[in-house]
Design an enzyme around this catalytic site. Sequence first.
Site, PDB file in Angstrom:
ATOM      1  N   CYS A 179       0.852  -1.199   0.000  1.00 47.86           N
ATOM      2  CA  CYS A 179       0.000   0.000   0.000  1.00 47.86           C
ATOM      3  C   CYS A 179       0.880   1.239   0.000  1.00 47.86           C
ATOM      4  O   CYS A 179       1.483   1.583   1.028  1.00 47.86           O
ATOM      5  CB  CYS A 179      -0.929  -0.002   1.212  1.00 47.86           C
ATOM      6  SG  CYS A 179      -1.925   1.493   1.360  1.00 47.86           S
TER       7      CYS A 179
ATOM      8  N   CYS B 219      -0.238   3.947   2.455  1.00 46.01           N
ATOM      9  CA  CYS B 219       0.040   3.666   3.862  1.00 46.01           C
ATOM     10  C   CYS B 219       1.520   3.858   4.200  1.00 46.01           C
ATOM     11  O   CYS B 219       1.856   4.383   5.262  1.00 46.01           O
ATOM     12  CB  CYS B 219      -0.362   2.232   4.199  1.00 46.01           C
ATOM     13  SG  CYS B 219      -2.018   1.758   3.659  1.00 46.01           S
ATOM     14  N   ASP B 220       2.410   3.429   3.310  1.00 43.39           N
ATOM     15  CA  ASP B 220       3.820   3.298   3.667  1.00 43.39           C
ATOM     16  C   ASP B 220       4.781   4.126   2.818  1.00 43.39           C
ATOM     17  O   ASP B 220       5.980   4.145   3.093  1.00 43.39           O
ATOM     18  CB  ASP B 220       4.230   1.818   3.577  1.00 43.39           C
ATOM     19  CG  ASP B 220       3.372   0.932   4.463  1.00 43.39           C
ATOM     20  OD1 ASP B 220       3.031   1.377   5.574  1.00 43.39           O
ATOM     21  OD2 ASP B 220       3.037  -0.187   4.050  1.00 43.39           O
TER      22      ASP B 220
END
Length: 308
Positions: free
Chosen positions: A136, A139-140
Amino acid sequence: MKEEKELDLAIIGAGAAGLTAGLYASRSKLNTLIFENGLIGGQIRETFSVENFPGFNAISGSELADKMQEQTVKSGANINEFESIEKVKLTDEEKIIETDSAIYKPKSVIIATGSKSRKLPVPEEEKLHGKCIHYCELCDGAMYEGKDLIVVGGGNSAIDAALFLLKYAKNITVVHHSEKLKAQKINQDELFKHKNVTLLLNTEITHVLGDNTIENITTENRKTGESGTLKADGIFVYIGNKPQIELFKESLTLSESGHIKTNEKLETNIKGVFAAGDVREKEVRQLTTAVNDGSIAALMAEKYIKGF
């Protein structure tokens, strides 16, 4: 003793297909409950920008998911995101969904559980998952400001992720196992106009060496068999998705790829059970086709419940 609850319609999954099904079912005055044990909105929330959904020139995935959720709840559907489904019994005569606190007996069921990312097929994946192997970018991605990244995959998801990661990465290498990319040409052109992006075709990652960080990456050319190495600080993987059918695989007819087989009415092999979205067997998987599936499944479920 668990409480037993009767419903008109149970929808398993609150992604685009499930939320749309809930909207249509509730507007048809069906007593509808949507089950979701993850993020409401599903994969939409992992999309940085949606630019091909009618009515919006561009909208973030999270904002679109919020709007869909709000509309579905306002229509009268209930979303249960706090109970995990323990087991499901689906037959022509009876449908039972058992959670950790209750037993639900719907007249009809729509399965819209979607799919999850396929893991990078290297022995070290489990050890490095979330440390330097990711799925993701939203997300990261921010973890890699000024770092070198590898994006694995050749479809729209991979190229879209690489475009997003450009805001952080020093350099990006796209690694794809085939001879050509599958992503839309307009997105490919946008990505590869950047001088800090390179492309490796016919290439597979075989090992990711390191404990908490990447020390070395070994590769293999699928055409020549030649081995190679790469250096990077993180790997983002987009090599397809696996349908989430664990609860239903014993009772439903599946395709060779593990997707639920349906007819054009989205009926499964069990009367009163329908499948919608990425979990079912179909040729095209887009946000718009998931919405289409959800509306059809809900309307067909209404006909089944009312005996049309």
